[in-house]
Scaffold this motif. Sequence first.
Motif, PDB file in Angstrom:
ATOM      1  N   GLY A 259     -18.062   2.583  -2.954  1.00 16.23           N
ATOM      2  CA  GLY A 259     -19.265   1.977  -3.493  1.00 16.23           C
ATOM      3  C   GLY A 259     -19.715   0.281  -2.739  1.00 16.23           C
ATOM      4  O   GLY A 259     -20.581  -0.174  -2.907  1.00 16.23           O
ATOM      5  N   GLY A 260     -18.520   0.686  -1.994  1.00 21.10           N
ATOM      6  CA  GLY A 260     -18.544  -0.839  -1.255  1.00 21.10           C
ATOM      7  C   GLY A 260     -17.985  -2.227  -1.712  1.00 21.10           C
ATOM      8  O   GLY A 260     -17.371  -3.037  -1.387  1.00 21.10           O
ATOM      9  N   ALA A 261     -17.157  -1.574  -2.734  1.00 20.87           N
ATOM     10  CA  ALA A 261     -15.921  -2.743  -3.685  1.00 20.87           C
ATOM     11  C   ALA A 261     -15.055  -3.553  -2.929  1.00 20.87           C
ATOM     12  O   ALA A 261     -15.078  -5.162  -2.996  1.00 20.87           O
ATOM     13  N   VAL A 262     -14.217  -3.188  -2.397  1.00 17.06           N
ATOM     14  CA  VAL A 262     -13.221  -3.477  -1.040  1.00 17.06           C
ATOM     15  C   VAL A 262     -14.244  -4.436  -0.279  1.00 17.06           C
ATOM     16  O   VAL A 262     -13.450  -5.071  -0.287  1.00 17.06           O
ATOM     17  N   PHE A 263     -15.188  -3.874   0.253  1.00 15.90           N
ATOM     18  CA  PHE A 263     -15.451  -4.657   1.171  1.00 15.90           C
ATOM     19  C   PHE A 263     -15.928  -5.908   1.067  1.00 15.90           C
ATOM     20  O   PHE A 263     -16.348  -6.718   1.358  1.00 15.90           O
ATOM     21  N   ASP A 264     -17.144  -5.660  -0.348  1.00 16.28           N
ATOM     22  CA  ASP A 264     -18.036  -7.007  -1.162  1.00 16.28           C
ATOM     23  C   ASP A 264     -16.597  -7.861  -2.035  1.00 16.28           C
ATOM     24  O   ASP A 264     -17.184  -8.513  -2.555  1.00 16.28           O
ATOM     25  N   TYR A 265     -15.384  -7.678  -1.632  1.00 13.38           N
ATOM     26  CA  TYR A 265     -14.672  -8.199  -2.946  1.00 13.38           C
ATOM     27  C   TYR A 265     -14.160  -9.525  -2.047  1.00 13.38           C
ATOM     28  O   TYR A 265     -14.276  -9.551  -0.553  1.00 13.38           O
ATOM     29  N   ARG A 266     -14.756 -10.002  -2.818  1.00  9.42           N
ATOM     30  CA  ARG A 266     -14.079 -12.326  -1.472  1.00  9.42           C
ATOM     31  C   ARG A 266     -12.920 -12.372  -1.766  1.00  9.42           C
ATOM     32  O   ARG A 266     -12.736 -13.511  -2.549  1.00  9.42           O
ATOM     33  N   PHE A 267     -11.981 -11.762  -0.456  1.00  8.00           N
ATOM     34  CA  PHE A 267     -10.898 -12.874  -0.620  1.00  8.00           C
ATOM     35  C   PHE A 267     -10.832 -13.923  -0.107  1.00  8.00           C
ATOM     36  O   PHE A 267     -11.632 -14.353   0.867  1.00  8.00           O
ATOM     37  N   ASP A 268      -9.824 -14.611  -0.764  1.00  7.65           N
ATOM     38  CA  ASP A 268      -9.571 -15.638  -0.693  1.00  7.65           C
ATOM     39  C   ASP A 268      -8.377 -15.989   0.074  1.00  7.65           C
ATOM     40  O   ASP A 268      -7.596 -15.345  -0.369  1.00  7.65           O
TER      41      ASP A 268
END
Length: 303
Positions: A259-268
Amino acid sequence: MRNRRRRSRAVVALATAALLCGGALTACDAQGGNSGAPGGESAHGKPSPKPTPAWDTSPRSLAAVGDSITRGFDACSVLSDCPEASWATGTDSEVDSLATRLLGKTRAASHSWNHAKTGARMEDLDGQIQAAAAERPELVTVMTGANDACRSSAAAMTPVGEFRADFEQALRTLRRELPKAQVYVASVPDLKRLWSQGRTNPLGKQVWKLGICSSMLADPDDLNSAATERRDSVQDRVVAYNKVLEDVCAKDRRCRYDGGAVFDYRFDGDQLSHWDWFHPSKNGQSRLAEIAYRQVTSRKPMA
């Protein structure tokens, strides 16, 4: 005489019906014919068996396919794979991989396999799936597509049509080899966000000069219109790839897109490798495992 003949015919008909139903009680009911019992129950009063759900939330074996992220590249040391830190099949307790969460540490060691390869693109997925199918896994995890966008230039990115055709072919191979295997498909990460996070680190930018994702990361401090347009084109291609993953997966009842979860994750910075400030660190790998575990163990796909 007519009345007697009529009564005789009626007696014969009743006797015939009794013989037919007496020999096969389950074939006759109060309504006649072969209609089922009311309420979905059999003639013996037992509920009809429920159909097996299309998605099993507790698969007992796992094979991973994909690219450098699934190989744990740069999670442990510079410019090298670290499969023990893989989000999918790793053994590092700091990561707590999907395999460990699903199977437990002992079973994961013997019932999970990593067929991903650093540098792999979507065109390589079919071969990886053929190798994974030999293990007969109940779940196959797919994370690929970043290298189709991470090319020497934006012009060299994989065309969307080819990306789709290669993914469809890989799923056809999977269904031919493993008709009942489940597939978890992770979205391609937000490469532009990774650029924006990593460009603040001088060491990361030096490593980027070695050729890591040049289409996005080349000249990281260049903010002129041409550079911005180049990065935007890469980002648009990643979005298009994710739409392909979603559409193709939706046609397979045993395939689940994140569902786009990896794309949407706000990696810092904490989730990025301190060797290249682009690939996931062990912390980032753990976040990917967490996302995958939530998706795989949910009875319904998560939005």
